[in-house]
Design an enzyme around this catalytic site. Structure first.
Site, PDB file in Angstrom:
ATOM      1  N   GLU A  14       0.828  -1.217   0.000  1.00  0.00           N
ATOM      2  CA  GLU A  14       0.000   0.000   0.000  1.00  0.00           C
ATOM      3  C   GLU A  14       0.858   1.261   0.000  1.00  0.00           C
ATOM      4  O   GLU A  14       2.077   1.199   0.134  1.00  0.00           O
ATOM      5  CB  GLU A  14      -0.957  -0.047   1.204  1.00  0.00           C
ATOM      6  CG  GLU A  14      -1.928  -1.207   1.095  1.00  0.00           C
ATOM      7  CD  GLU A  14      -3.000  -1.222   2.173  1.00  0.00           C
ATOM      8  OE1 GLU A  14      -2.891  -0.471   3.160  1.00  0.00           O
ATOM      9  OE2 GLU A  14      -3.951  -2.007   1.998  1.00  0.00           O
ATOM     10  N   GLU A  27      -1.810  -9.892  -6.185  1.00  0.00           N
ATOM     11  CA  GLU A  27      -1.820 -10.669  -7.433  1.00  0.00           C
ATOM     12  C   GLU A  27      -0.977  -9.996  -8.503  1.00  0.00           C
ATOM     13  O   GLU A  27      -0.225 -10.643  -9.228  1.00  0.00           O
ATOM     14  CB  GLU A  27      -3.259 -10.806  -7.969  1.00  0.00           C
ATOM     15  CG  GLU A  27      -4.193 -11.615  -7.091  1.00  0.00           C
ATOM     16  CD  GLU A  27      -4.947 -10.790  -6.064  1.00  0.00           C
ATOM     17  OE1 GLU A  27      -4.351  -9.839  -5.500  1.00  0.00           O
ATOM     18  OE2 GLU A  27      -6.114 -11.097  -5.817  1.00  0.00           O
TER      19      GLU A  27
HETATM   20  N1  THU Z   1      -6.134  -6.359  -2.440  1.00  0.00           N
HETATM   21  C1  THU Z   1      -5.343  -7.302  -3.034  1.00  0.00           C
HETATM   22  O1  THU Z   1      -4.130  -7.415  -2.700  1.00  0.00           O
HETATM   23  N2  THU Z   1      -5.888  -8.081  -3.979  1.00  0.00           N
HETATM   24  C2  THU Z   1      -7.171  -7.958  -4.432  1.00  0.00           C
HETATM   25  O2  THU Z   1      -7.528  -8.575  -5.437  1.00  0.00           O
HETATM   26  C3  THU Z   1      -8.118  -7.124  -3.709  1.00  0.00           C
HETATM   27  C4  THU Z   1      -7.522  -6.164  -2.773  1.00  0.00           C
HETATM   28  C5  THU Z   1      -5.534  -5.461  -1.443  1.00  0.00           C
HETATM   29  C6  THU Z   1      -5.457  -4.040  -1.890  1.00  0.00           C
HETATM   30  C7  THU Z   1      -5.412  -3.308  -0.556  1.00  0.00           C
HETATM   31  O3  THU Z   1      -4.071  -3.265  -0.128  1.00  0.00           O
HETATM   32  C8  THU Z   1      -6.201  -4.202   0.373  1.00  0.00           C
HETATM   33  O4  THU Z   1      -6.298  -5.474  -0.270  1.00  0.00           O
HETATM   34  C9  THU Z   1      -7.595  -3.699   0.686  1.00  0.00           C
HETATM   35  O5  THU Z   1      -8.305  -3.429  -0.466  1.00  0.00           O
END
Ligand code: THU
Length: 163
Positions: free
Chosen positions: A64, A75
């Site tokens: 993030e 992913e």
């Molecule tokens: N997130 C993922 O890593 N993969 C996804 O397909 C959906 C969301 C992460 C993004 C963010 O850091 C956190 O999950 C909350 O949305």
């Protein structure tokens, strides 16, 4: 008017003990990847592991950023790393799992639309779906043998862009 119907079948397993050893190893690698997630803003930690045809396992986790849209999902971290480090090597399967600080996630977290779109590009390039194994922190495990087609049944095809 008529209706266009697409049937999507996902395998559901109640325990990791039912999986093949290879799938269990990949799911465990995804769980390991969660430890390296950087998610101070959402407190939602995602781990992804890819099995390549050369036997290599690639791990990715969500990363993030204080400028929220600058972060990236687990992913895409994993698949872009695979694509840039092992170009031309088929991605056989992908495991995705999650952990949250504030609740126990008992259902698999489906990949977001942007990740599905990115993954589908790799499936098209390699002309082979990426088997997908999904689990929350606990609970049932879902497997898609047809990769992103299970979640994006009407995909934007490369054919659509051809002139
Ligand atoms: N997130 C993922 O890593 N993969 C996804 O397909 C959906 C969301 C992460 C993004 C963010 O850091 C956190 O999950 C909350 O949305």
């Amino acid at each position: 008017m008529d209706l266009i119907k697409k049937e999507i079948l996902l395998q559901r397993y109640t325990s990791a003990a039912e999986l093949t050893a290879a799938d269990r190893t990949l799911l465990n690698a995804a769980k390991d990847a969660i430890q390296l997630a950087y998610a101070p803003y959402s407190a939602f930690y995602v781990g992804c592991a890819l099995l390549l045809a050369n036997g290599e396992i690639i791990k990715g986790s969500n990363q993030e950023n204080i400028a929220f849209p600058s972060g990236l999902c687990a992913e895409r971290v994993a698949i872009f790393y695979a694509g840039s480090t092992y170009p031309g090597v088929t991605i056989v399967s992908m495991a995705i799992t999650v952990k949250a600080t504030e609740q126990v996630v008992a259902e698999p977290a489906m990949s977001c639309g942007a990740c599905l779109q990115s993954i589908s590009e790799y499936e098209m390039r390699q002309k082979q779906p990426i088997r997908t194994i999904l689990q929350g922190e606990i609970g049932d495990i879902y497997i898609s043998e047809i990769g992103t087609r299970s979640f994006l049944p009407f995909q934007f095809e490369m054919e659509s862009l051809k002139r």
